[in-house]
Motif scaffolding. Sequence first.
Motif, short mmCIF file in Angstrom:
data_model
loop_
_atom_site.label_atom_id
_atom_site.label_comp_id
_atom_site.label_asym_id
_atom_site.label_seq_id
_atom_site.Cartn_x
_atom_site.Cartn_y
_atom_site.Cartn_z
N ILE A 1 0.85 -1.19 0.00
CA ILE A 1 0.00 0.00 0.00
C ILE A 1 0.88 1.25 0.00
CG2 ILE A 1 -1.83 1.26 1.20
CD1 ILE A 1 -2.62 -1.59 0.17
N ASP A 2 0.81 2.02 -1.07
CA ASP A 2 1.54 3.28 -1.18
C ASP A 2 0.61 4.47 -1.18
OD1 ASP A 2 4.16 2.17 -1.38
OD2 ASP A 2 3.79 1.70 -3.48
N LEU A 3 -0.57 4.31 -1.77
CA LEU A 3 -1.54 5.40 -1.90
C LEU A 3 -2.86 4.97 -1.28
CD1 LEU A 3 -0.81 6.18 -5.66
CD2 LEU A 3 0.01 7.47 -3.68
N ILE A 4 -3.59 5.95 -0.74
CA ILE A 4 -4.89 5.64 -0.15
C ILE A 4 -5.93 6.61 -0.70
CG2 ILE A 4 -4.00 4.52 1.93
CD1 ILE A 4 -4.38 7.19 3.41
N PRO A 5 -7.17 6.18 -0.74
CA PRO A 5 -7.66 4.88 -0.32
C PRO A 5 -7.23 3.78 -1.28
CG PRO A 5 -9.44 6.09 -1.35
CD PRO A 5 -8.26 7.02 -1.27
N THR A 6 -6.99 2.61 -0.72
CA THR A 6 -6.79 1.39 -1.50
C THR A 6 -7.79 0.37 -0.99
OG1 THR A 6 -4.43 1.75 -1.94
CG2 THR A 6 -5.21 -0.53 -1.99
N VAL A 7 -8.48 -0.28 -1.93
CA VAL A 7 -9.43 -1.34 -1.60
C VAL A 7 -9.02 -2.58 -2.37
CG1 VAL A 7 -11.83 -2.08 -1.59
CG2 VAL A 7 -11.29 0.35 -1.28
N VAL A 8 -8.81 -3.66 -1.66
CA VAL A 8 -8.47 -4.95 -2.26
C VAL A 8 -9.67 -5.87 -2.05
CG1 VAL A 8 -6.95 -6.97 -2.14
CG2 VAL A 8 -6.00 -4.66 -1.87
#
Length: 127
Positions: free
Chosen positions: A85-92
């Motif tokens: 995770i480098d950038l947010i938001p991140t959704v997996v």
Amino acid sequence: MTLETLVPDGADANSLDDDVLTALGAGDYRFKVWGGDWCGDCRRQLPAFAAALDAAGVPDDRIEDFPVTKGPDGKEGEGVDEYGIDLIPTVVVESADGVELARFVEEEDVSIAEYLARELAEAEASA
């Protein structure tokens, strides 16, 4: 700690196409959400995504949130290194057995819900 931004808080999912809601609610998907309540992109996007998950009937036990903080070397928090995770938001989005099926990172030309619905439909079509 949980993400306050991952609460529908008046966000409206009624504008979403039924196909989007159906795609999000299909199967036994697990949604893993990284964000920060301090993050403008998260405050703007995550309430609408939470409303979409709610409207799609996704049970709370299939949604995990991972609060992210800013550290001297970048983003910090549970799962940040493991999931890159480098950038947010991140959704997996993962299958019930932990296989990653789709990933939304920070910004796209459509909402998080629409983007993931499209990615999940493509994953299902190629399976």
